[in-house]
Design a protein around this motif. Sequence first.
Motif, PDB file in Angstrom:
ATOM      1  N   GLN A 141     -22.160  69.093  51.265  1.00 46.04           N
ATOM      2  CA  GLN A 141     -21.057  69.720  50.680  1.00 46.04           C
ATOM      3  C   GLN A 141     -19.921  70.030  51.351  1.00 46.04           C
ATOM      4  O   GLN A 141     -19.786  71.379  51.804  1.00 46.04           O
ATOM      5  CB  GLN A 141     -21.382  71.018  49.815  1.00 46.04           C
ATOM      6  CG  GLN A 141     -22.439  70.530  48.751  1.00 46.04           C
ATOM      7  CD  GLN A 141     -21.699  69.737  47.565  1.00 46.04           C
ATOM      8  OE1 GLN A 141     -20.692  69.824  46.854  1.00 46.04           O
ATOM      9  NE2 GLN A 141     -22.238  68.369  47.564  1.00 46.04           N
ATOM     10  N   VAL A 142     -19.015  69.159  52.051  1.00 39.20           N
ATOM     11  CA  VAL A 142     -18.152  69.309  52.883  1.00 39.20           C
ATOM     12  C   VAL A 142     -16.833  68.621  52.153  1.00 39.20           C
ATOM     13  O   VAL A 142     -17.093  67.961  51.299  1.00 39.20           O
ATOM     14  CB  VAL A 142     -18.314  68.611  54.101  1.00 39.20           C
ATOM     15  CG1 VAL A 142     -19.632  69.129  54.964  1.00 39.20           C
ATOM     16  CG2 VAL A 142     -18.704  67.102  54.026  1.00 39.20           C
ATOM     17  N   PRO A 143     -15.578  68.858  52.679  1.00 39.50           N
ATOM     18  CA  PRO A 143     -14.505  68.186  52.147  1.00 39.50           C
ATOM     19  C   PRO A 143     -14.903  66.558  51.950  1.00 39.50           C
ATOM     20  O   PRO A 143     -15.029  66.039  52.790  1.00 39.50           O
ATOM     21  CB  PRO A 143     -13.493  68.705  52.809  1.00 39.50           C
ATOM     22  CG  PRO A 143     -13.611  69.888  53.654  1.00 39.50           C
ATOM     23  CD  PRO A 143     -15.394  69.770  53.623  1.00 39.50           C
ATOM     24  N   VAL A 144     -14.221  66.128  50.901  1.00 42.92           N
ATOM     25  CA  VAL A 144     -14.222  64.551  50.555  1.00 42.92           C
ATOM     26  C   VAL A 144     -13.191  64.022  50.300  1.00 42.92           C
ATOM     27  O   VAL A 144     -12.221  64.702  49.535  1.00 42.92           O
ATOM     28  CB  VAL A 144     -15.208  64.410  49.662  1.00 42.92           C
ATOM     29  CG1 VAL A 144     -15.244  62.655  49.080  1.00 42.92           C
ATOM     30  CG2 VAL A 144     -16.800  64.568  49.785  1.00 42.92           C
ATOM     31  N   LEU A 145     -12.292  63.233  51.109  1.00 38.70           N
ATOM     32  CA  LEU A 145     -11.233  62.486  51.111  1.00 38.70           C
ATOM     33  C   LEU A 145     -11.365  61.024  50.419  1.00 38.70           C
ATOM     34  O   LEU A 145     -12.051  60.283  51.066  1.00 38.70           O
ATOM     35  CB  LEU A 145     -10.408  62.445  52.234  1.00 38.70           C
ATOM     36  CG  LEU A 145      -8.830  61.971  52.098  1.00 38.70           C
ATOM     37  CD1 LEU A 145      -7.873  62.759  53.007  1.00 38.70           C
ATOM     38  CD2 LEU A 145      -8.747  60.419  52.523  1.00 38.70           C
ATOM     39  N   ALA A 146     -10.856  60.879  49.159  1.00 39.61           N
ATOM     40  CA  ALA A 146     -11.065  59.362  48.696  1.00 39.61           C
ATOM     41  C   ALA A 146      -9.744  58.744  48.247  1.00 39.61           C
ATOM     42  O   ALA A 146      -8.662  59.369  47.907  1.00 39.61           O
ATOM     43  CB  ALA A 146     -11.798  59.571  47.509  1.00 39.61           C
ATOM     44  N   VAL A 147      -9.752  57.385  48.710  1.00 38.25           N
ATOM     45  CA  VAL A 147      -8.469  56.429  48.215  1.00 38.25           C
ATOM     46  C   VAL A 147      -8.912  55.429  47.293  1.00 38.25           C
ATOM     47  O   VAL A 147     -10.159  54.989  47.554  1.00 38.25           O
ATOM     48  CB  VAL A 147      -7.698  56.006  49.486  1.00 38.25           C
ATOM     49  CG1 VAL A 147      -7.014  57.094  50.247  1.00 38.25           C
ATOM     50  CG2 VAL A 147      -8.510  55.255  50.307  1.00 38.25           C
ATOM     51  N   PRO A 148      -8.241  55.054  46.502  1.00 39.50           N
ATOM     52  CA  PRO A 148      -8.936  53.716  45.697  1.00 39.50           C
ATOM     53  C   PRO A 148      -8.635  52.466  46.222  1.00 39.50           C
ATOM     54  O   PRO A 148      -7.997  52.107  47.160  1.00 39.50           O
ATOM     55  CB  PRO A 148      -7.755  53.877  44.504  1.00 39.50           C
ATOM     56  CG  PRO A 148      -6.500  54.394  44.722  1.00 39.50           C
ATOM     57  CD  PRO A 148      -6.832  55.095  45.892  1.00 39.50           C
ATOM     58  N   GLY A 149      -9.609  51.504  45.610  1.00 39.48           N
ATOM     59  CA  GLY A 149      -9.464  50.196  46.294  1.00 39.48           C
ATOM     60  C   GLY A 149      -9.281  49.400  44.999  1.00 39.48           C
ATOM     61  O   GLY A 149      -8.930  49.898  43.885  1.00 39.48           O
TER      62      GLY A 149
END
Length: 266
Positions: A61-69
């Motif tokens: 449970q840490v920050p998650v950064l996501a970008v789309p593919g």
Amino acid sequence: MRIIQLSDLHFGTEVPDVLAALLQSCHRLAPDLILLSGDLTQRARRHEFDACRKLVKALPQVPVLAVPGNHDLPLFNVWHRFRAPYAGFRRVFGHRLDPVIETASTLVVGVNTTDPRRHVDGAFDQQMVERVSELLRTSRAAFKVVVGHHPVDAVLLSDERNIARGAEDAVRAWTAAGMQLYLAGHIHYPFFAPLSGRYAGVPGDAWTLQAGTAISSRTRDGKPNSFNLILSDDTGVELQRWDYSAQQKGFQEAGSVQLPLGVSGA
């Protein structure tokens, strides 16, 4: 700072044993930040995004950064592809397709290299290049990272066509503004390389790190499932690739490189 990069999960084609091993490794490595560099689903279906959401909840449970593919946009549902192409992604990860996380030591800027008009290919547009350049230039962080889905470099001739349009302009602008590392996925072929190898004249301490597919059955060219671990402190940065071993039923460190970066603040 300990950063895990996961890419090309392709939920809908995940391998259960590999998924279980990935979760074990992520908890054992205790990252401070997790980056998801696109193609989180196979066909952008609701149940695939739900499976991805379940994974995120099971991760540390840490920050998650996501970008789309490109696979995170509907392919067969043409109405959704052009009227609400990112609806599924936004339902899980929020409205922004270009998220930013900054700490005292580290800046991570996400970029959306996809385009609903293209099924596969990616691009960096001028507005994106200028926006990211400004973020890099004005940040006081010592370690500056950009993460997208599409690559800016390739080691296989067959992957040259996968390098995103506008990559050279983006690399030159962002390294001039202080970017030290560009992360991507898309090609399912992991490697790390100095950006000066392709783009003559860019700083020698700027690198790219490509991730393989973390849990999907869609591996290629004999490369196993893999993810990346980035370790940074006041002495520099280490890039590690972790490969899945079917024999050991787990991920093991498979290669690393020490970057000539002087970063401060762990």
